[in-house]
Design an enzyme around this catalytic site. Sequence first.
Site, PDB file in Angstrom:
ATOM      1  N   CYS A  85       0.837  -1.203   0.000  1.00 53.95           N
ATOM      2  CA  CYS A  85       0.000   0.000   0.000  1.00 53.95           C
ATOM      3  C   CYS A  85       0.868   1.248   0.000  1.00 53.95           C
ATOM      4  O   CYS A  85       1.371   1.666   1.053  1.00 53.95           O
ATOM      5  CB  CYS A  85      -0.943  -0.002   1.206  1.00 53.95           C
ATOM      6  N   CYS A 126      -0.506   4.082   2.123  1.00 51.43           N
ATOM      7  CA  CYS A 126      -0.333   3.872   3.563  1.00 51.43           C
ATOM      8  C   CYS A 126       1.100   4.156   4.010  1.00 51.43           C
ATOM      9  O   CYS A 126       1.329   4.789   5.044  1.00 51.43           O
ATOM     10  CB  CYS A 126      -0.676   2.425   3.938  1.00 51.43           C
ATOM     11  N   ASP A 127       2.065   3.681   3.234  1.00 51.06           N
ATOM     12  CA  ASP A 127       3.443   3.653   3.703  1.00 51.06           C
ATOM     13  C   ASP A 127       4.418   4.535   2.929  1.00 51.06           C
ATOM     14  O   ASP A 127       5.582   4.658   3.320  1.00 51.06           O
ATOM     15  CB  ASP A 127       3.961   2.206   3.669  1.00 51.06           C
TER      16      ASP A 127
END
Length: 315
Positions: free
Chosen positions: A136, A139-140
């Site tokens: 992701c 997300c990261d």
Amino acid sequence: MAEETRKVLIIGSGPAGYTAGIYSSRANLHPLIYEGGQPGGQLTQTTEIENFPGYPDGVQGPEMMQHLRDQAERFGAEVRSRMIVSVDFDKRPFVCIDDRGDVVKADTVIICTGASAKYLGLADEQKYQGLGVSACATCDGFFYRKKKVAVVGGGDTACEEALYLSTLASKVYMIVRKDYLRASDVMKKRVQERQNIEVLFNCNTRGLYGEDGVEGAKIVRFMGTDREEEFDLPIDGFFLAIGHRPNTEVFKGKIDLDAEGYIKVKSPTTATSVDGVFAAGDCADPIYRQAVSAAGTGCRAALDAEKYLMEHDEF
């Protein structure tokens, strides 16, 4: 074999399942949550989460999921770390059987079984999970500012991930096993025009290396041919963008799914093709796949279930 009846059965946990539990508990519906094979969902495999509202300093994935679980239980939800293995939605109350053979009859069901990212199957992917391996970018990606990263995949999703990462990282490599991108023309054009993205065609990943985290990938070009060559690619992050698989096997033939297996819902509600069955989170979301959007649909599903019960005089 035990048997019980519930007004609301929530299948699956994670942000969607626990949020559905919070809302339906506060409505005095006494929900039962079956957490499934991975209690807390995908975020329990994530380290730092910085994009979920309410955590200005960030939070560890397992810690945040425990907070949501605790909140659901505080309001009266019952949580079981077990799995539902078969469902019968042909009659009401719906009949669901768990992995111990116990039967739950439910007036409404909220499905929150999530989706699983597809991986290459390398042992190193598990070794470096949360230490440089991610599925992701949204997300990261923040953790890889001004660093070098690689994205595996050649479709629209991979291009989107690479383009997003290119706004943060100093260099983005796309590892593509074919000699072309499968993405749409507009996405290919955007990738080609982004100066810090380099596409490595005809390449496969053989493994990853690094001491305390990912420091590079072992790449094979022209694998299986007389032109085969292997080289090391120094990177700090390794992002998988080869798709997701919704965890909906048990619901095949029971409710309407799309071609990829995602549950179809009657937007803007969370209602499925079966009256009284609702779906929330990544199992019904092939687009956003974010914790905060999953939590939002968990809220909506609980409200939809409450409304359904009231309209059927079962509140």
